[in-house]
Design a protein around this motif. Structure first.
Motif, PDB file in Angstrom:
ATOM      1  N   GLN A 183       2.797  50.856  80.701  1.00  0.00           N
ATOM      2  CA  GLN A 183       3.059  49.653  79.933  1.00  0.00           C
ATOM      3  C   GLN A 183       1.955  48.652  80.246  1.00  0.00           C
ATOM      4  N   ARG A 184       1.356  48.134  79.177  1.00  0.00           N
ATOM      5  CA  ARG A 184       0.362  47.072  79.357  1.00  0.00           C
ATOM      6  C   ARG A 184       1.135  45.804  79.681  1.00  0.00           C
ATOM      7  N   VAL A 185       0.773  45.158  80.770  1.00  0.00           N
ATOM      8  CA  VAL A 185       1.540  43.999  81.237  1.00  0.00           C
ATOM      9  C   VAL A 185       0.642  42.791  81.468  1.00  0.00           C
ATOM     10  N   ARG A 186       1.263  41.635  81.350  1.00  0.00           N
ATOM     11  CA  ARG A 186       0.591  40.396  81.759  1.00  0.00           C
ATOM     12  C   ARG A 186       0.784  40.179  83.259  1.00  0.00           C
ATOM     13  N   GLN A 187       1.934  40.684  83.743  1.00  0.00           N
ATOM     14  CA  GLN A 187       2.222  40.669  85.179  1.00  0.00           C
ATOM     15  C   GLN A 187       3.373  41.620  85.436  1.00  0.00           C
ATOM     16  N   ALA A 188       3.427  42.149  86.648  1.00  0.00           N
ATOM     17  CA  ALA A 188       4.531  43.034  87.033  1.00  0.00           C
ATOM     18  C   ALA A 188       4.660  43.016  88.548  1.00  0.00           C
ATOM     19  N   ARG A 189       5.891  43.274  88.991  1.00  0.00           N
ATOM     20  CA  ARG A 189       6.131  43.354  90.435  1.00  0.00           C
ATOM     21  C   ARG A 189       7.290  44.299  90.702  1.00  0.00           C
ATOM     22  N   VAL A 190       7.323  44.808  91.924  1.00  0.00           N
ATOM     23  CA  VAL A 190       8.394  45.688  92.374  1.00  0.00           C
ATOM     24  C   VAL A 190       9.005  45.074  93.622  1.00  0.00           C
ATOM     25  N   PHE A 204      10.056  44.320  87.719  1.00  0.00           N
ATOM     26  CA  PHE A 204       9.995  43.175  86.825  1.00  0.00           C
ATOM     27  C   PHE A 204       8.640  43.190  86.139  1.00  0.00           C
ATOM     28  N   LEU A 205       8.654  42.994  84.803  1.00  0.00           N
ATOM     29  CA  LEU A 205       7.392  43.009  84.093  1.00  0.00           C
ATOM     30  C   LEU A 205       7.437  42.102  82.883  1.00  0.00           C
ATOM     31  N   GLN A 206       6.282  41.644  82.527  1.00  0.00           N
ATOM     32  CA  GLN A 206       6.100  40.951  81.264  1.00  0.00           C
ATOM     33  C   GLN A 206       5.214  41.859  80.439  1.00  0.00           C
ATOM     34  N   ASN A 207       5.849  42.636  79.548  1.00  0.00           N
ATOM     35  CA  ASN A 207       5.140  43.608  78.725  1.00  0.00           C
ATOM     36  C   ASN A 207       4.261  42.855  77.751  1.00  0.00           C
TER      37      ASN A 207
END
Length: 145
Positions: free
Chosen positions: A6-13, A132-135
């Motif tokens: 997934q192309r994301v603007r930001q993501a975290r685990v 958590f992600l911002q797709n």
């Protein structure tokens, strides 16, 4: 091996409320390891992850890769990705690698990714993770090697 990217603007685990991996713009890659997968397949998958053109060029076309844009790569192990869902109402995981084999190959992929690209972040193999992600797009692809 499979990767749902997934192309994301930001993501975290997060694991138990603690952030264990995070990126800004880039790719979130959920990784599934199947029986018979080996380092050669992991290398092919990593090549695709780093070079698959899913980011916009100056004309707005998907013509740039993760390497081209210098984006982050967040790798998250996900055994459910290799489930066989063709029959019945319950997934079968018989094609998945054993936990030990899956972890070894995931660790190999992670090590190779860190040697070839930065930044690279990851989840924790086998843990109960919250992702958590911002797709961005949304843009999502299933890569198989």
């Amino acid at each position: 091996m499979k990767a749902l990217i997934q192309r994301v603007r930001q993501a975290r685990v997060e694991v138990a409320g603690e952030v264990v991996g995070a990126i800004d713009q880039g790719l979130l890659a959920l990784i599934g390891v199947e029986q018979g997968d080996d380092p050669a397949r992991a290398d092919k998958l990593l090549h695709k992850l780093l070079n698959y053109r899913v980011f916009a060029d100056d004309a707005g076309r998907m013509n740039r890769s993760l390497r081209d844009v210098g984006g982050g790569l967040l790798l998250v192990s996900q055994f459910t990705l290799v489930a066989d869902t063709r029959g019945g109402l319950r997934p079968s995981f018989s094609s998945g690698a054993s936990p030990a084999e899956g972890e070894a190959l995931y660790d190999y992929l992670l090590g190779q990714a860190r040697a070839q690209h930065a930044p690279v972040a990851c989840g924790r193999f086998g843990a109960d993770m919250q992702v958590f992600l911002q797709n961005d797009g949304p843009v999502t692809f299933l890569l198989e090697v």
